[in-house]
Design a protein around this motif. Structure first.
Motif, PDB file in Angstrom:
ATOM      1  N   SER A 204      17.586  46.589  14.599  1.00 26.74           N
ATOM      2  CA  SER A 204      16.154  46.808  14.412  1.00 26.74           C
ATOM      3  C   SER A 204      15.442  45.651  13.707  1.00 26.74           C
ATOM      4  O   SER A 204      14.219  45.563  13.751  1.00 26.74           O
ATOM      5  CB  SER A 204      15.917  48.105  13.622  1.00 26.74           C
ATOM      6  N   HIS A 205      16.201  44.747  13.067  1.00 26.49           N
ATOM      7  CA  HIS A 205      15.569  43.676  12.295  1.00 26.49           C
ATOM      8  C   HIS A 205      15.840  42.264  12.811  1.00 26.49           C
ATOM      9  O   HIS A 205      15.061  41.352  12.528  1.00 26.49           O
ATOM     10  CB  HIS A 205      16.043  43.733  10.832  1.00 26.49           C
ATOM     11  N   VAL A 206      16.935  42.082  13.546  1.00 23.98           N
ATOM     12  CA  VAL A 206      17.323  40.728  13.930  1.00 23.98           C
ATOM     13  C   VAL A 206      17.549  40.648  15.440  1.00 23.98           C
ATOM     14  O   VAL A 206      18.554  41.161  15.952  1.00 23.98           O
ATOM     15  CB  VAL A 206      18.611  40.288  13.191  1.00 23.98           C
ATOM     16  N   PRO A 207      16.648  40.016  16.189  1.00 21.28           N
ATOM     17  CA  PRO A 207      16.879  39.865  17.628  1.00 21.28           C
ATOM     18  C   PRO A 207      18.052  38.928  17.887  1.00 21.28           C
ATOM     19  O   PRO A 207      18.240  37.939  17.182  1.00 21.28           O
ATOM     20  CB  PRO A 207      15.567  39.264  18.135  1.00 21.28           C
ATOM     21  N   TRP A 208      18.858  39.265  18.885  1.00 21.87           N
ATOM     22  CA  TRP A 208      19.996  38.425  19.231  1.00 21.87           C
ATOM     23  C   TRP A 208      19.839  37.941  20.673  1.00 21.87           C
ATOM     24  O   TRP A 208      19.171  38.567  21.480  1.00 21.87           O
ATOM     25  CB  TRP A 208      21.316  39.170  19.046  1.00 21.87           C
ATOM     26  N   THR A 209      20.459  36.830  20.984  1.00 16.50           N
ATOM     27  CA  THR A 209      20.321  36.245  22.323  1.00 16.50           C
ATOM     28  C   THR A 209      21.620  36.255  23.114  1.00 16.50           C
ATOM     29  O   THR A 209      21.607  36.302  24.343  1.00 16.50           O
ATOM     30  CB  THR A 209      19.806  34.797  22.221  1.00 16.50           C
ATOM     31  N   VAL A 210      22.765  36.191  22.424  1.00 15.98           N
ATOM     32  CA  VAL A 210      24.063  36.152  23.102  1.00 15.98           C
ATOM     33  C   VAL A 210      25.049  37.017  22.317  1.00 15.98           C
ATOM     34  O   VAL A 210      25.034  37.025  21.080  1.00 15.98           O
ATOM     35  CB  VAL A 210      24.613  34.710  23.192  1.00 15.98           C
ATOM     36  N   ALA A 211      25.893  37.740  23.058  1.00 12.03           N
ATOM     37  CA  ALA A 211      26.949  38.531  22.420  1.00 12.03           C
ATOM     38  C   ALA A 211      28.250  38.313  23.167  1.00 12.03           C
ATOM     39  O   ALA A 211      28.257  38.047  24.370  1.00 12.03           O
ATOM     40  CB  ALA A 211      26.577  40.013  22.411  1.00 12.03           C
ATOM     41  N   GLU A 212      29.353  38.431  22.436  1.00 12.83           N
ATOM     42  CA  GLU A 212      30.676  38.259  23.034  1.00 12.83           C
ATOM     43  C   GLU A 212      31.609  39.337  22.498  1.00 12.83           C
ATOM     44  O   GLU A 212      31.645  39.589  21.291  1.00 12.83           O
ATOM     45  CB  GLU A 212      31.213  36.871  22.676  1.00 12.83           C
TER      46      GLU A 212
END
Length: 245
Positions: free
Chosen positions: A178-186
């Protein structure tokens, strides 16, 4: 004989097999028959429904194939603990997994401390030597049973506001989403045997099968968080749905 409806809304007779299957399934799914409950023996069900043993056997076979009961030779059939499903290609909260089982969810924070990255973490996570982490260990419950052990590192260089977050009341995964947008996950997924503190916290015997999901997420260049989820293997499975690229 009871009735059901076809696709056009017309009533059609429901077979005895369908009726027995539906009634037993409803008792399991509703919780009337909780995990560990012994289903009436085949001979008992044939008397209750006034049907052949072949019909009852077919119903129990279907319930076992659906993962609702376990058939034990000579002992009978028992309702099994439902297995949660987690999407391999999605990031979501543990609470949603527990709620999908129809069980009450509870979370507790066990350890919270700030520290520097260890040499192995610097190498494995490709970080600078002076990177500071917020290290969190927490446990998630489904009903009274431990459901998942979470061991998480939050990169304070990328998410400095995490140091003021109250993770005693809100799970870190929920806060981050809810607070930190992410762009890539693995994701990395593996099977391990329970050992040491993890076995104790999950109330497992040493060597019991566990499913481990390790995840890293990034926001652009900096890594945001690295987390390791350990689940009791017999109560969890991973599901992925995808289409050709």
């Amino acid at each position: 004989m009871s009735v059901a409806q076809d696709e056009g809304g017309q009533a059609r007779p429901q077979t005895l097999h369908q009726r027995i299957l539906g009634e037993l399934e409803n008792r399991i799914v509703s919780g009337e028959w909780p995990p560990g409950h012994r289903i009436p023996f085949e001979t008992e069900l044939t008397e209750i429904y006034g049907c052949s043993r072949m019909t009852v056997n077919k119903v129990l076979t279907q319930l076992a194939a659906a993962g609702l009961i376990e058939r034990r030779r000579k002992a009978g059939s028992f309702v099994v603990q439902p297995r949660s499903e987690a999407a391999v290609l999605a990031i979501h909260g543990i609470e949603a997994e527990v709620q999908a089982l129809g069980l009450p969810y509870r979370y507790e924070l066990l350890v919270r401390r700030r520290r520097k990255a260890k040499p192995a973490e610097i190498l494995h996570l490709n970080l600078d030597a002076d990177t500071s982490f917020l290290s969190l260990t927490s446990r998630h419950f489904a009903g009274d049973a431990p459901f998942c052990l979470e061991e998480r590192l939050i990169n304070l260089e990328a998410v400095p506001q995490a140091e003021q977050a109250d993770f005693a009341t809100e799970p870190p995964g929920v806060w981050l989403l809810s607070h930190v947008p992410w762009t890539v996950a693995e994701h990395h997924i593996k099977a391990v045997g329970a050992r040491g503190e993890a076995a104790s916290l999950l109330a497992l015997d040493a060597g019991a099968a566990c499913l481990v999901v390790e995840r890293q997420t990034w926001r652009g260049e900096p890594m945001v968080t690295a987390v390791r989820f350990t689940y009791p293997g017999e109560r969890h499975q991973l599901v992925a749905r995808f289409s050709p690229s």
